[in-house]
Design a protein around this motif. Structure first.
Motif, PDB file in Angstrom:
ATOM      1  N   ASP A   7      10.992  78.071  -1.205  1.00  0.00           N
ATOM      2  CA  ASP A   7      11.879  78.384  -0.079  1.00  0.00           C
ATOM      3  C   ASP A   7      12.135  77.178   0.809  1.00  0.00           C
ATOM      4  OD1 ASP A   7      13.449  80.315   1.367  1.00  0.00           O
ATOM      5  OD2 ASP A   7      11.991  80.033   2.963  1.00  0.00           O
ATOM      6  N   SER A   8      11.099  76.398   1.074  1.00  0.00           N
ATOM      7  CA  SER A   8      11.268  75.276   2.006  1.00  0.00           C
ATOM      8  C   SER A   8      12.156  74.183   1.414  1.00  0.00           C
ATOM      9  CB  SER A   8       9.902  74.702   2.382  1.00  0.00           C
ATOM     10  OG  SER A   8       9.272  74.175   1.227  1.00  0.00           O
ATOM     11  N   ILE A   9      12.292  74.154   0.084  1.00  0.00           N
ATOM     12  CA  ILE A   9      13.116  73.112  -0.543  1.00  0.00           C
ATOM     13  C   ILE A   9      14.521  73.623  -0.835  1.00  0.00           C
ATOM     14  CG2 ILE A   9      13.250  71.483  -2.474  1.00  0.00           C
ATOM     15  CD1 ILE A   9      10.257  72.049  -2.967  1.00  0.00           C
ATOM     16  N   MET A  10      14.586  74.805  -1.485  1.00  0.00           N
ATOM     17  CA  MET A  10      15.850  75.290  -2.043  1.00  0.00           C
ATOM     18  C   MET A  10      16.444  76.479  -1.297  1.00  0.00           C
ATOM     19  SD  MET A  10      17.331  73.847  -4.601  1.00  0.00           S
ATOM     20  CE  MET A  10      18.292  75.134  -5.416  1.00  0.00           C
ATOM     21  N   GLY A  11      15.715  77.050  -0.347  1.00  0.00           N
ATOM     22  CA  GLY A  11      16.154  78.312   0.253  1.00  0.00           C
ATOM     23  C   GLY A  11      17.496  78.206   0.955  1.00  0.00           C
ATOM     24  N   THR A  12      17.700  77.139   1.730  1.00  0.00           N
ATOM     25  CA  THR A  12      18.973  76.922   2.439  1.00  0.00           C
ATOM     26  C   THR A  12      19.321  78.156   3.262  1.00  0.00           C
ATOM     27  OG1 THR A  12      19.581  75.777   0.376  1.00  0.00           O
ATOM     28  CG2 THR A  12      21.214  75.827   2.138  1.00  0.00           C
ATOM     29  N   MET A  13      18.342  78.727   3.929  1.00  0.00           N
ATOM     30  CA  MET A  13      18.618  79.961   4.664  1.00  0.00           C
ATOM     31  C   MET A  13      18.174  79.899   6.132  1.00  0.00           C
ATOM     32  SD  MET A  13      15.368  81.173   4.550  1.00  0.00           S
ATOM     33  CE  MET A  13      15.130  82.939   4.319  1.00  0.00           C
ATOM     34  N   ASN A  14      18.006  78.675   6.641  1.00  0.00           N
ATOM     35  CA  ASN A  14      17.694  78.514   8.057  1.00  0.00           C
ATOM     36  C   ASN A  14      18.909  78.954   8.888  1.00  0.00           C
ATOM     37  OD1 ASN A  14      17.155  77.613  10.636  1.00  0.00           O
ATOM     38  ND2 ASN A  14      16.184  75.726   9.960  1.00  0.00           N
ATOM     39  N   ALA A  15      18.688  79.923   9.748  1.00  0.00           N
ATOM     40  CA  ALA A  15      19.809  80.508  10.490  1.00  0.00           C
ATOM     41  C   ALA A  15      20.111  79.769  11.791  1.00  0.00           C
ATOM     42  CB  ALA A  15      19.513  81.977  10.776  1.00  0.00           C
ATOM     43  N   ASN A  16      19.311  78.788  12.126  1.00  0.00           N
ATOM     44  CA  ASN A  16      19.546  78.067  13.381  1.00  0.00           C
ATOM     45  C   ASN A  16      20.554  76.942  13.158  1.00  0.00           C
ATOM     46  OD1 ASN A  16      19.509  76.575  15.706  1.00  0.00           O
ATOM     47  ND2 ASN A  16      17.304  76.861  16.048  1.00  0.00           N
ATOM     48  N   LEU A  17      21.797  77.199  13.545  1.00  0.00           N
ATOM     49  CA  LEU A  17      22.856  76.210  13.348  1.00  0.00           C
ATOM     50  C   LEU A  17      23.265  75.580  14.675  1.00  0.00           C
ATOM     51  CD1 LEU A  17      25.050  78.259  10.803  1.00  0.00           C
ATOM     52  CD2 LEU A  17      23.342  76.516  10.285  1.00  0.00           C
ATOM     53  N   SER A  18      22.355  75.613  15.646  1.00  0.00           N
ATOM     54  CA  SER A  18      22.739  75.188  16.996  1.00  0.00           C
ATOM     55  C   SER A  18      23.133  73.711  17.072  1.00  0.00           C
ATOM     56  CB  SER A  18      21.614  75.502  17.980  1.00  0.00           C
ATOM     57  OG  SER A  18      20.414  74.890  17.556  1.00  0.00           O
ATOM     58  N   THR A  19      22.501  72.859  16.258  1.00  0.00           N
ATOM     59  CA  THR A  19      22.876  71.438  16.313  1.00  0.00           C
ATOM     60  C   THR A  19      24.263  71.226  15.712  1.00  0.00           C
ATOM     61  OG1 THR A  19      20.530  70.962  16.017  1.00  0.00           O
ATOM     62  CG2 THR A  19      22.042  69.103  15.897  1.00  0.00           C
ATOM     63  N   PHE A  20      24.540  71.934  14.624  1.00  0.00           N
ATOM     64  CA  PHE A  20      25.876  71.867  14.024  1.00  0.00           C
ATOM     65  C   PHE A  20      26.916  72.330  15.041  1.00  0.00           C
ATOM     66  CE2 PHE A  20      29.195  73.999  11.326  1.00  0.00           C
ATOM     67  CZ  PHE A  20      29.662  72.864  10.671  1.00  0.00           C
ATOM     68  N   ARG A  21      26.611  73.418  15.706  1.00  0.00           N
ATOM     69  CA  ARG A  21      27.523  73.940  16.718  1.00  0.00           C
ATOM     70  C   ARG A  21      27.732  72.919  17.838  1.00  0.00           C
ATOM     71  NH1 ARG A  21      28.344  79.456  19.715  1.00  0.00           N
ATOM     72  NH2 ARG A  21      29.686  78.611  21.304  1.00  0.00           N
ATOM     73  N   ALA A  22      26.613  72.359  18.315  1.00  0.00           N
ATOM     74  CA  ALA A  22      26.694  71.408  19.430  1.00  0.00           C
ATOM     75  C   ALA A  22      27.471  70.155  19.041  1.00  0.00           C
ATOM     76  CB  ALA A  22      25.288  71.035  19.890  1.00  0.00           C
ATOM     77  N   ALA A  23      27.426  69.800  17.763  1.00  0.00           N
ATOM     78  CA  ALA A  23      28.164  68.625  17.299  1.00  0.00           C
ATOM     79  C   ALA A  23      29.652  68.930  17.153  1.00  0.00           C
ATOM     80  CB  ALA A  23      27.590  68.155  15.964  1.00  0.00           C
ATOM     81  N   GLY A  24      30.043  70.171  17.399  1.00  0.00           N
ATOM     82  CA  GLY A  24      31.455  70.544  17.292  1.00  0.00           C
ATOM     83  C   GLY A  24      31.847  71.028  15.907  1.00  0.00           C
ATOM     84  N   GLY A  25      30.864  71.207  15.022  1.00  0.00           N
ATOM     85  CA  GLY A  25      31.167  71.623  13.653  1.00  0.00           C
ATOM     86  C   GLY A  25      31.748  73.029  13.581  1.00  0.00           C
ATOM     87  N   LYS A  26      32.594  73.228  12.567  1.00  0.00           N
ATOM     88  CA  LYS A  26      33.155  74.553  12.292  1.00  0.00           C
ATOM     89  C   LYS A  26      32.893  74.859  10.820  1.00  0.00           C
ATOM     90  CE  LYS A  26      35.380  74.911  16.314  1.00  0.00           C
ATOM     91  NZ  LYS A  26      34.428  74.037  17.054  1.00  0.00           N
ATOM     92  N   MET A  27      32.652  76.132  10.519  1.00  0.00           N
ATOM     93  CA  MET A  27      32.329  76.475   9.133  1.00  0.00           C
ATOM     94  C   MET A  27      32.954  77.817   8.764  1.00  0.00           C
ATOM     95  SD  MET A  27      28.680  76.219   7.228  1.00  0.00           S
ATOM     96  CE  MET A  27      27.742  77.132   8.433  1.00  0.00           C
ATOM     97  N   ILE A  28      33.432  77.883   7.526  1.00  0.00           N
ATOM     98  CA  ILE A  28      33.993  79.131   6.991  1.00  0.00           C
ATOM     99  C   ILE A  28      33.288  79.449   5.678  1.00  0.00           C
ATOM    100  CG2 ILE A  28      36.034  80.269   6.025  1.00  0.00           C
ATOM    101  CD1 ILE A  28      37.787  78.536   7.809  1.00  0.00           C
ATOM    102  N   THR A  29      32.860  80.703   5.548  1.00  0.00           N
ATOM    103  CA  THR A  29      32.358  81.208   4.275  1.00  0.00           C
ATOM    104  C   THR A  29      33.251  82.358   3.851  1.00  0.00           C
ATOM    105  OG1 THR A  29      30.014  80.625   4.567  1.00  0.00           O
ATOM    106  CG2 THR A  29      30.480  82.556   3.216  1.00  0.00           C
ATOM    107  N   TRP A  30      33.651  82.373   2.599  1.00  0.00           N
ATOM    108  CA  TRP A  30      34.247  83.594   2.066  1.00  0.00           C
ATOM    109  C   TRP A  30      33.571  83.905   0.742  1.00  0.00           C
ATOM    110  CZ3 TRP A  30      36.733  84.707  -2.515  1.00  0.00           C
ATOM    111  CH2 TRP A  30      37.131  83.608  -3.292  1.00  0.00           C
TER     112      TRP A  30
END
Ligand SMILES: *[C@@H]1O[C@H](CO)[C@@H](O)[C@H](O)[C@H]1NC(C)=O
Ligand SMILES: *[C@@H]1O[C@H](CO)[C@@H](O)[C@H](O)[C@H]1NC(C)=O
Ligand SMILES: *[C@@H]1O[C@H](CO)[C@@H](O)[C@H](O)[C@H]1NC(C)=O
Ligand SMILES: *[C@@H]1O[C@H](CO)[C@@H](O)[C@H](O)[C@H]1NC(C)=O
Ligand SMILES: *[C@@H]1O[C@H](CO)[C@@H](O)[C@H](O)[C@H]1NC(C)=O
Ligand SMILES: *[C@@H]1O[C@H](CO)[C@@H](O)[C@H](O)[C@H]1NC(C)=O
Ligand SMILES: *[C@@H]1O[C@H](CO)[C@@H](O)[C@H](O)[C@H]1NC(C)=O
Ligand SMILES: *[C@@H]1O[C@H](CO)[C@@H](O)[C@H](O)[C@H]1NC(C)=O
Ligand SMILES: *[C@@H]1O[C@H](CO)[C@@H](O)[C@H](O)[C@H]1NC(C)=O
Ligand SMILES: *[C@@H]1O[C@H](CO)[C@@H](O)[C@H](O)[C@H]1NC(C)=O
Ligand SMILES: *[C@@H]1O[C@H](CO)[C@@H](O)[C@H](O)[C@H]1NC(C)=O
Ligand SMILES: *[C@@H]1O[C@H](CO)[C@@H](O)[C@H](O)[C@H]1NC(C)=O
Length: 528
Positions: A390-413
């Motif tokens: 999980d710590s290597i491949m999980g990619t499921m950390n829900a804390n995206l606050s730094t991405f948000r603070a950097a102005g990032g935008k993301m779309i999943t479909w």
């Protein structure tokens, strides 16, 4: 005076559009922290041609010819690991749109060179990586997963999981900047499946790399959903019954017949899988026509059990759900492949990606026979997968606050009829992001596509027309996407169908009247 202006004009033109001469091995080697760039070679490619069949990285398949670009190959190693990672940056010779694009991979493949062609054709400078292993087998990691029996190649796994994605971004931006003489105005990521996971890994781990990320049908929760992909095979083996594909198809046809109307429009698609209470046991003893040979057959009770367990997803003996299943109406042939011989016998076959995960990463024995894994063993294997990876491949950390603070935008479909990655895992991830940030849609928006298979393959529902452009409008012009306009290659009575995908958790509801192939006949609603 006029003459001088022309000279200045010519000089600045040369600066803006570099001649092919600057595309050479003398381009500066980029600095990649933590790695040593072992080689950089560059040369002009003219008249490149490739036929891309099916959706690729959110763009429709297309036949590309006459492409001209500067191909920059950059190889690197991480000292002490013995890895050798190849990267390619493709730079349009003319018409660069000023934008840098990271392009993702699929299955066990981290990226591919030909997938850069549609990006270059649209004016993007684009990069992809092989993460240090061969790109020719997306369905099996056996060629690189183990150092020796019992010993997983942790360095290559880390390259695949995260390291190579960041490295290629760093070097790709640097090469783009040296070639054009100016840094990209914007950087975007676009990928589906593994590419979607890589995009989310960037948002989680390297939140300053990209201004915008398209992360479609993301292979997040890898260590949980990949074992879950092995569940159908395990069910068929433990129930000692492998349905012929035509029996699976007939069950789905019956599910569609029972549940299609629940969303208010009969169009052959289950748009409201959550409302579908269809029970395959109701078919037992009834006849169906096998679509492969036209014979009349009888549904077996074993088939009903197998389908119920596959839809339910992996479950412990005490009833605890270990992961989600695929949703009703989803094609079974990917995760529950079976082969019927001419003597009438049908056998179950494992799904490549999950079978390789079991053999290579859980049993650490490429030749392990996965066919006799029992129901009793299954929960322990999922647990092991989680604990180890999980710590290597999980990619499921829900804390995206730094991405948000950097102005990032993301779309999943994602397609609701995704035949490889269970859509519920994406819903669950989004709910965890939202639990940490009620205003999540300020920077991250998710859309589901009824009746659409994995990354747009299979299924007949409308697929988003241009997710990257929707993301760019959000990043560059501040226009957040309320819907993703979609259309279906599947024609309804000869007409291409248009429908907007709605911002999750809203659903696209038929107005009850009007042309079902027209987007204006649907409204985004709280429920059906
Ligand atoms: C880049 O590598 C590919 C092999 O993947 C090779 O065909 C191509 O010629 C190389 N290009 C350059 C500029 O080195
Ligand atoms: C692409 O397909 C066309 C047929 O439509 C064929 O003529 C052409 O050779 C193919 N190109 C490549 C690169 O495979
Ligand atoms: C693209 O090439 C494929 C063969 O690779 C062919 O079947 C298809 O018709 C071609 N499409 C177009 C639009 O030419
Ligand atoms: C894939 O590439 C690897 C490394 O280049 C090679 O050893 C292997 O034979 C290739 N496999 C196939 C199926 O082409
Ligand atoms: C999975 O998603 C469907 C569709 O949104 C929903 O109705 C269902 O409750 C979800 N299942 C689980 C176990 O969360
Ligand atoms: C089912 O098929 C069998 C054999 O083809 C036939 O005898 C029987 O009448 C069918 N039953 C129904 C309900 O159609
Ligand atoms: C049910 O079984 C699972 C898997 O073995 C275990 O993790 C879980 O603790 C059990 N739950 C209960 C309530 O016993
Ligand atoms: C049917 O054919 C398959 C493949 O040839 C063989 O493995 C199997 O044993 C055969 N089954 C029977 C019952 O003859
Ligand atoms: C599973 O099959 C393998 C090879 O056929 C055999 O060696 C092993 O003992 C079996 N395991 C179980 C638990 O039956
Ligand atoms: C969410 O956004 C609203 C409106 O911009 C703001 O008033 C509120 O404080 C934000 N809530 C959180 C938890 O950030
Ligand atoms: C942003 O708006 C400008 C001005 O209307 C327009 O020219 C540009 O194409 C827009 N950008 C995108 C990505 O749509
Ligand atoms: C397609 O055409 C048939 C015959 O005209 C009609 O009955 C049916 O409703 C149409 N389907 C849709 C989805 O419009």
């Amino acid at each position: 005076m006029l003459c001088l202006l022309i000279i200045f004009g010519a000089i600045s033109w040369v600066n803006a559009l570099p001649s092919a001469a600057t595309c050479s091995n003398s381009l500066p080697k980029p600095n990649v922290p933590g790695a040593i760039v072992t080689s950089l070679t560059a040369s002009v490619v003219r008249d490149y041609a490739v036929n891309i069949t099916g959706e690729s990285n959110n763009w429709p398949g297309q036949n590309i010819t006459g492409l001209g670009f500067c191909q920059v190959n950059v190889s690197l190693t991480h000292p002490g690991t013995g890895d050798h990672v190849n990267n390619q940056v493709w730079l349009p010779l003319t018409g660069w749109n000023g934008i840098f694009l990271g392009v993702g991979g699929g299955g066990y493949v981290a990226g591919s060179w030909s997938s850069l062609a549609p990006a270059v054709e649209r004016g993007y400078a684009a990069v992809s990586t092989d993460a240090g292993h061969a790109q020719n087998n997306s369905g099996d990691a056996t060629s690189w997963a183990l150092v020796s029996e019992g010993d997983v190649n942790q360095n290559l796994l880390l390259d695949f999981a995260s390291r190579s994605i960041h490295d290629m971004t760093v070097l790709g931006k640097a090469v783009t900047t040296s070639f054009y003489g100016s840094s990209p105005k914007y950087a975007y990521w676009q990928g589906c499946s593994t590419g979607g996971r890589q995009g989310l890994m960037e948002a989680q781990m390297y939140p300053n790399d990209y201004d915008g990320i398209v992360a479609s049908a993301p292979a997040i929760n890898w260590n949980d959903f990949t074992p879950a992909q092995q569940w159908p095979y395990t069910v068929m083996n433990n129930e000692h019954y492998s349905p012929p594909q035509c029996e699976f198809d007939a069950v789905n046809a019956a599910a569609v017949a029972a549940c299609d109307h629940l969303d208010g429009l009969q169009d052959g698609i289950i748009a409201a899988p959550g409302l579908c209470k269809f029970d395959p046991s109701s078919l037992v003893g009834k006849n169906y026509t096998c679509d492969t040979d036209g014979t009349t057959r009888r549904f077996s009770s074993k088939a009903a059990t197998v389908v119920k367990k596959i839809w339910q997803g992996p479950t412990a003996a005490n009833g605890t759900a270990l992961w989600y299943g695929i949703l009703p109406g989803t094609n079974f042939s990917s995760l529950a492949p079976t082969e019927t011989f001419s003597n009438g016998t049908t056998v179950a076959e494992p799904f490549g990606i999950s079978d390789s995960w079991f053999r290579d990463f859980l049993f650490k024995d490429a030749n392990y026979n996965t066919s006799n894994i029992t129901y009793a063993e299954f929960p322990g294997l999922i647990r092991q997968s989680h604990v180890e990876y999980d710590s290597i491949m999980g990619t499921m950390n829900a804390n995206l606050s730094t991405f948000r603070a950097a102005g990032g935008k993301m779309i999943t479909w994602q397609g609701l009829a995704d035949n490889l990655i269970m859509p519920n895992g994406t819903m669950e991830y989004f709910s965890r992001v939202k639990a940490l940030d009620q205003n999540v849609t300020d920077f991250y928006r998710v859309f589901f596509a009824p009746g659409v298979g994995h990354c747009g393959g299979g299924g007949s529902g409308p697929i988003p027309d241009d997710t990257l452009m929707a993301l760019r409008k959000w990043v560059e012009n501040g226009t957040a996407p309320e819907v993703l306009p979609g259309s279906s290659g599947f024609k309804v009575n000869g007409t291409i169908r248009h429908q907007n995908l709605c911002l999750y958790p809203l659903v696209s509801k038929y107005n009850g009247k009007g042309d079902p192939t027209s987007a204006s006949s649907f409204t985004c609603a709280k429920n059906f």
